[in-house]
Structures are given as structure tokens and as C-alpha cells.
Design an enzyme around this catalytic site. Structure first.
Site, mmCIF file in Angstrom:
data_model
loop_
_atom_site.group_PDB
_atom_site.id
_atom_site.type_symbol
_atom_site.label_atom_id
_atom_site.label_comp_id
_atom_site.label_asym_id
_atom_site.label_seq_id
_atom_site.Cartn_x
_atom_site.Cartn_y
_atom_site.Cartn_z
ATOM 1 N N HIS A 48 0.835 -1.199 0.000
ATOM 2 C CA HIS A 48 0.000 0.000 0.000
ATOM 3 C C HIS A 48 0.872 1.253 0.000
ATOM 4 C CE1 HIS A 48 -3.181 2.658 2.071
ATOM 5 N NE2 HIS A 48 -3.390 2.643 0.766
ATOM 6 N N ASP A 108 8.060 6.881 -20.881
ATOM 7 C CA ASP A 108 8.400 6.839 -22.291
ATOM 8 C C ASP A 108 9.865 6.422 -22.436
ATOM 9 O OD1 ASP A 108 9.981 9.192 -21.855
ATOM 10 O OD2 ASP A 108 8.278 10.471 -22.341
ATOM 11 N N HIS A 162 7.974 18.605 -14.093
ATOM 12 C CA HIS A 162 8.730 17.462 -14.610
ATOM 13 C C HIS A 162 9.964 17.190 -13.745
ATOM 14 C CE1 HIS A 162 9.796 14.430 -17.488
ATOM 15 N NE2 HIS A 162 10.931 15.024 -17.811
ATOM 16 N N TYR A 169 6.549 13.612 -22.398
ATOM 17 C CA TYR A 169 5.889 13.564 -21.085
ATOM 18 C C TYR A 169 4.879 12.427 -20.936
ATOM 19 C CZ TYR A 169 8.170 18.054 -20.874
ATOM 20 O OH TYR A 169 9.116 19.053 -20.917
ATOM 21 N N ALA A 170 5.074 11.345 -21.665
ATOM 22 C CA ALA A 170 4.205 10.170 -21.532
ATOM 23 C C ALA A 170 4.739 9.321 -20.381
ATOM 24 C CB ALA A 170 4.155 9.388 -22.838
ATOM 25 N N ASN A 171 4.521 9.829 -19.172
ATOM 26 C CA ASN A 171 5.030 9.209 -17.953
ATOM 27 C C ASN A 171 3.969 9.310 -16.869
ATOM 28 O OD1 ASN A 171 7.835 9.153 -19.077
ATOM 29 N ND2 ASN A 171 7.658 11.363 -18.843
#
Length: 139
Positions: free
Chosen positions: A20, A28, A106, A128-130
């Protein structure tokens, strides 16, 4: 052999051992991954697997409590953001919970990845595909 979605041993282990509030980062191909991190590199070639394919597979087996994104995605990659938020909404309905999304710079995002139990690198080549997924409990 497993019957569930994920058959990559490293990724399956990382998800199965999440406690948890522990985190798993999906990224990316360009996000810097600290040497000390548990790097789970799925990238095969440009775009394979995509960030969204990776997200869909991981969330089919992981209970997500909340998510963290870099705020720059809003301007630099609205297409991925729209699909990602729609998926999290559907996932929340399926899980029976809310999944709050926090936006950070970022730079802060990159620092937060240091605490992830694993960093899963996709073949995605868009900015920014994170996402940092925070593990919840299904009870």
C-alpha cells in the site's frame, strides 16, 4: 505459464510485491532512469510497446489509489493525457474508488521516480508520456 495479462517476469513480480502506497513508474523511452532503480525495460523499438498499451496492461493487474503526472503533459501531449485520464476514470469505476491525479513539475516528477519500486520503460516516443501509479488495496 500465467493466465493473466502480464507475462513479463520482472513486471509481474514488481506488481505482485507492491505494498500500500508504494509506487510504480511507467515511462516513455526518454525519461532518465536512475542507476539505483529497478529498471524494467520493455522498449523494443520506437512505439513498441506504446505508453498506453503498457498502462492498460499494468492497470489490469494493479489496484491504483492515485496517480502523479508531470504538468507539462497538459500542453505538450494532450492526446495522451486525454486517453490516460479516460482510462483512469474507467479504472476507478471498475475498482470502485476514486483515483485522484496530481500534477507536478517534470523536475519534481523525475525526483519522485527515485522512490518507485520499479520504473517500466515503454517504447513510447512522445513527450511527457510518464505516470507514477500509487498502489492501493482492493479491500
Amino acid at each position: 505459464m500465467k493466465k493473466t495479462t502480464i507475462i513479463n517476469a520482472q513486471l509481474s513480480y514488481a506488481i505482485a510485491t507492491l505494498g500500500h502506497t508504494e509506487t510504480l513508474t511507467l515511462c516513455d523511452a526518454g525519461l532518465p532512469i536512475p542507476n539505483s532503480s529497478n529498471r524494467i525495460d520493455l522498449a523494443l523499438t520506437k512505439g513498441i510497446p506504446s505508453f498506453l498499451e503498457t498502462l492498460y496492461a499494468v492497470t489490469s493487474e494493479m489496484f491504483v489509489e492515485r496517480a502523479i503526472l508531470a504538468s507539462e503533459i497538459k500542453e505538450k501531449n494532450p492526446e495522451i493525457l486525454t486517453a490516460l485520464l479516460a482510462h483512469l476514470s474507467q479504472l476507478a469505476t471498475k475498482q470502485g474508488n476514486q483515483i485522484p491525479v496530481e500534477f507536478v513539475s517534470h523536475e519534481k516528477f523525475k525526483k519522485l521516480t527515485h522512490d518507485s519500486k520499479g520504473i517500466v520503460r515503454s517504447g513510447e516516443c512522445s513527450p511527457y508520456a510518464n505516470i507514477i501509479l500509487v498502489s492501493g488495496v482492493p479491500f
